[in-house]
Design an enzyme around this catalytic site. Sequence first.
Site, PDB file in Angstrom:
ATOM      1  N   ASP A   1      -5.046  -3.870  -8.553  1.00  0.00           N
ATOM      2  CA  ASP A   1      -6.042  -2.913  -8.269  1.00  0.00           C
ATOM      3  C   ASP A   1      -6.991  -2.841  -9.820  1.00  0.00           C
ATOM      4  O   ASP A   1      -8.229  -2.348  -9.615  1.00  0.00           O
ATOM      5  CB  ASP A   1      -5.540  -1.543  -7.929  1.00  0.00           C
ATOM      6  CG  ASP A   1      -4.896  -1.647  -6.412  1.00  0.00           C
ATOM      7  OD1 ASP A   1      -5.494  -2.341  -5.657  1.00  0.00           O
ATOM      8  OD2 ASP A   1      -4.044  -0.774  -6.159  1.00  0.00           O
TER       9      ASP A   1
ATOM     10  N   THR B   1       0.694  -1.209   0.041  1.00  0.00           N
ATOM     11  CA  THR B   1      -0.200  -0.004  -0.091  1.00  0.00           C
ATOM     12  C   THR B   1       0.998   1.225  -0.040  1.00  0.00           C
ATOM     13  O   THR B   1       2.184   1.057  -0.148  1.00  0.00           O
ATOM     14  CB  THR B   1      -0.879  -0.121   1.190  1.00  0.00           C
ATOM     15  OG1 THR B   1      -1.977   1.137   0.961  1.00  0.00           O
ATOM     16  CG2 THR B   1      -0.299  -0.049   2.459  1.00  0.00           C
TER      17      THR B   1
ATOM     18  N   ARG C   1      -2.517  18.788 -10.992  1.00  0.00           N
ATOM     19  CA  ARG C   1      -3.120  17.565 -11.051  1.00  0.00           C
ATOM     20  C   ARG C   1      -3.753  17.235 -12.430  1.00  0.00           C
ATOM     21  O   ARG C   1      -3.801  16.157 -12.893  1.00  0.00           O
ATOM     22  CB  ARG C   1      -4.096  17.560  -9.877  1.00  0.00           C
ATOM     23  CG  ARG C   1      -3.640  17.398  -8.323  1.00  0.00           C
ATOM     24  CD  ARG C   1      -2.723  16.228  -8.107  1.00  0.00           C
ATOM     25  NE  ARG C   1      -2.561  15.842  -6.783  1.00  0.00           N
ATOM     26  CZ  ARG C   1      -2.062  14.861  -6.448  1.00  0.00           C
ATOM     27  NH1 ARG C   1      -1.521  13.928  -7.391  1.00  0.00           N
ATOM     28  NH2 ARG C   1      -1.908  14.435  -4.955  1.00  0.00           N
TER      29      ARG C   1
ATOM     30  N   LYS D   1       4.042   1.613  -3.384  1.00  0.00           N
ATOM     31  CA  LYS D   1       3.469   1.095  -4.958  1.00  0.00           C
ATOM     32  C   LYS D   1       4.580   1.387  -5.914  1.00  0.00           C
ATOM     33  O   LYS D   1       4.542   0.709  -6.996  1.00  0.00           O
ATOM     34  CB  LYS D   1       1.989   1.777  -5.218  1.00  0.00           C
ATOM     35  CG  LYS D   1       1.046   1.093  -4.349  1.00  0.00           C
ATOM     36  CD  LYS D   1      -0.094   1.362  -4.887  1.00  0.00           C
ATOM     37  CE  LYS D   1      -1.328   0.570  -3.651  1.00  0.00           C
ATOM     38  NZ  LYS D   1      -2.877   0.921  -4.014  1.00  0.00           N
TER      39      LYS D   1
END
Length: 275
Positions: free
Chosen positions: A105, A64, A157, A68
Amino acid sequence: MTVTHRAAVLGSPIAHSLSPVLHRAAYDELGLTGWTYDRFEVDEAALPGFLDGLGPEWRGLSLTMPLKRAVIPLLDEISDTAASVDAVNTVVLGEDGRRLGDNTDIPGMVAALRAHGIEEVGSAAILGAGATASSALAALARICTGEIVAYVRSETRAAEMRAWGERLDVDVRTAAWTDAAEALRAPLVVATTPAGASDALAAAVPERPATLFDVLYDPWPTELAARWSMTGGAVVSGLDLLVHQAVLQVEQMTGRSPAPLDVMRHAGERALAAR
């Protein structure tokens, strides 16, 4: 019990992780005596030493944040799925000492949606732009036939999400977080924001919402998910994702398939209810 095979989840912080509950339930159901699954508080600086200290009994690691991406240079090989988002959440440790990285995931998200009847959507919206958002984008690349709009808090972002879209060959448009209420009208909304970040959007849930995939599972339900359910919309939870990706991890680490999804889910639900 004589321990013959070991696996664990690593991260920082890690005390909250449900992974030991899910994996141990799978081992019990599969009759894998001698298998153990633990959790270890490991940050980026400690990761190389931890990996180098593993013995031949180790078979797998779940990773986690913040590991990663940090783990990638320490591996012998990574899958195309993991490479597509520069994120490894699964390391399979071979008897020959090789370290193989994968990302469960992404297929876990697809499987969780499929379990709720979502095989394909014409468009989708993503709330947030962190590491989970890139995995969500990769998952949507497999099921979304049209535009994906990512609602983000900064131009930095936004640029990152557009770059991920180009890399994954996905049609991505970015929009300001101040317009995030518009996202809730999409056929599929994927909320990847931290706890509390989407609470204010609960008041904007439309009268007939479609499907919300909220990647959080503790605390649950989020205010957005609770409102969504009250209004009659379909909700896919972070526990759905956690279980489906863990199923794939168990299968890779143990070589046993299929992993007992329902048993793992019920174990996770009991653990959450006890918190």
